[in-house]
Design a protein around this motif. Structure first.
Motif, PDB file in Angstrom:
ATOM      1  N   MET A   1      71.606 104.424  26.512  1.00  0.00           N
ATOM      2  CA  MET A   1      70.279 104.164  26.000  1.00  0.00           C
ATOM      3  C   MET A   1      70.218 104.710  24.587  1.00  0.00           C
ATOM      4  N   ASP A   2      70.536 103.887  23.612  1.00  0.00           N
ATOM      5  CA  ASP A   2      70.560 104.324  22.222  1.00  0.00           C
ATOM      6  C   ASP A   2      69.288 103.940  21.477  1.00  0.00           C
ATOM      7  N   ASP A   3      68.628 102.871  21.879  1.00  0.00           N
ATOM      8  CA  ASP A   3      67.451 102.378  21.163  1.00  0.00           C
ATOM      9  C   ASP A   3      66.193 102.699  21.963  1.00  0.00           C
ATOM     10  N   LEU A  12      59.113 104.479  32.095  1.00  0.00           N
ATOM     11  CA  LEU A  12      59.707 105.447  33.020  1.00  0.00           C
ATOM     12  C   LEU A  12      61.200 105.627  32.753  1.00  0.00           C
ATOM     13  N   GLU A  13      61.903 104.518  32.542  1.00  0.00           N
ATOM     14  CA  GLU A  13      63.335 104.588  32.245  1.00  0.00           C
ATOM     15  C   GLU A  13      63.565 105.286  30.911  1.00  0.00           C
ATOM     16  N   CYS A  14      62.713 105.033  29.964  1.00  0.00           N
ATOM     17  CA  CYS A  14      62.811 105.664  28.636  1.00  0.00           C
ATOM     18  C   CYS A  14      62.603 107.177  28.770  1.00  0.00           C
ATOM     19  N   GLU A  15      61.607 107.575  29.552  1.00  0.00           N
ATOM     20  CA  GLU A  15      61.339 109.002  29.743  1.00  0.00           C
ATOM     21  C   GLU A  15      62.504 109.683  30.466  1.00  0.00           C
ATOM     22  N   ARG A  16      63.090 108.977  31.422  1.00  0.00           N
ATOM     23  CA  ARG A  16      64.241 109.533  32.128  1.00  0.00           C
ATOM     24  C   ARG A  16      65.412 109.746  31.164  1.00  0.00           C
ATOM     25  N   ALA A  17      65.647 108.772  30.310  1.00  0.00           N
ATOM     26  CA  ALA A  17      66.744 108.877  29.344  1.00  0.00           C
ATOM     27  C   ALA A  17      66.513 110.048  28.401  1.00  0.00           C
ATOM     28  N   ILE A  18      65.299 110.208  27.934  1.00  0.00           N
ATOM     29  CA  ILE A  18      64.972 111.321  27.026  1.00  0.00           C
ATOM     30  C   ILE A  18      65.099 112.651  27.766  1.00  0.00           C
ATOM     31  N   ALA A  19      64.602 112.690  29.005  1.00  0.00           N
ATOM     32  CA  ALA A  19      64.694 113.912  29.809  1.00  0.00           C
ATOM     33  C   ALA A  19      66.150 114.278  30.079  1.00  0.00           C
ATOM     34  N   GLU A  20      66.982 113.264  30.345  1.00  0.00           N
ATOM     35  CA  GLU A  20      68.395 113.509  30.599  1.00  0.00           C
ATOM     36  C   GLU A  20      69.085 114.075  29.370  1.00  0.00           C
ATOM     37  N   LYS A  21      68.773 113.538  28.191  1.00  0.00           N
ATOM     38  CA  LYS A  21      69.355 114.057  26.946  1.00  0.00           C
ATOM     39  C   LYS A  21      68.886 115.486  26.699  1.00  0.00           C
TER      40      LYS A  21
END
Length: 146
Positions: A1-3, A12-21
């Motif tokens: 998830m780079d963009d 929700l998927e965006c928040e998960r990606a940010i939370a994972e990073k």
């Protein structure tokens, strides 16, 4: 998830990606901090142990030199008062006073991070000098007793 502005990804998927990073970043920071703390604690523990071991050995070897040196100085004083020959007392006293810790310990003991018991034995130079002084004292004592 780079963009993160990708419209095809839901919130929700965006928040998960940010939370994972964020989690990986925190995990790395804590891992680094823990590693540094562990290294510092280990250094402190090992340095103290090494100091204690070296101090005990230095005290033991230094005391042996001090006892012999004191006996030689007493012999010299007695012999001067009785007008007896002093043999090589002054030379031995000078040698004993000049001995340094690096002359007592084997080089492996001084350089090894974990000194092994076989390196704790004193050097041949130290041993032979102490033997020479003790033999001289025996000879001098025997002469005074006669």
């Amino acid at each position: 998830m780079d963009d993160v502005w990708d419209d095809s990804i839901d919130d929700l998927e965006c928040e998960r990606a940010i939370a994972e990073k964020s989690f990986r970043k925190l995990e790395k920071a804590f891992t680094n901090s823990g590693y540094k703390y562990g290294v510092d604690a280990s250094k402190t523990d090992n340095m103290q142990g090494g100091f204690d071991q070296g101090f005990d050995l230095s005290l033991h070897y230094g005391k042996a030199i001090g006892v012999v040196l004191g006996a030689l100085l007493a012999q010299r004083s007695i012999r001067r008062k009785l007008n007896l020959p002093e043999e090589n007392i002054d030379a031995l006293v000078m040698k004993l006073r000049a001995i340094k810790h690096k002359s007592i310990f084997q080089s492996q003991y001084l350089t090894s991070p974990d000194p092994l018991p076989e390196f704790e034995t004193p050097t041949d130079m130290y041993t032979s000098l102490l033997d020479e002084a003790n033999e001289t004292l025996k000879r001098l004592d025997a002469f005074l007793v006669e």
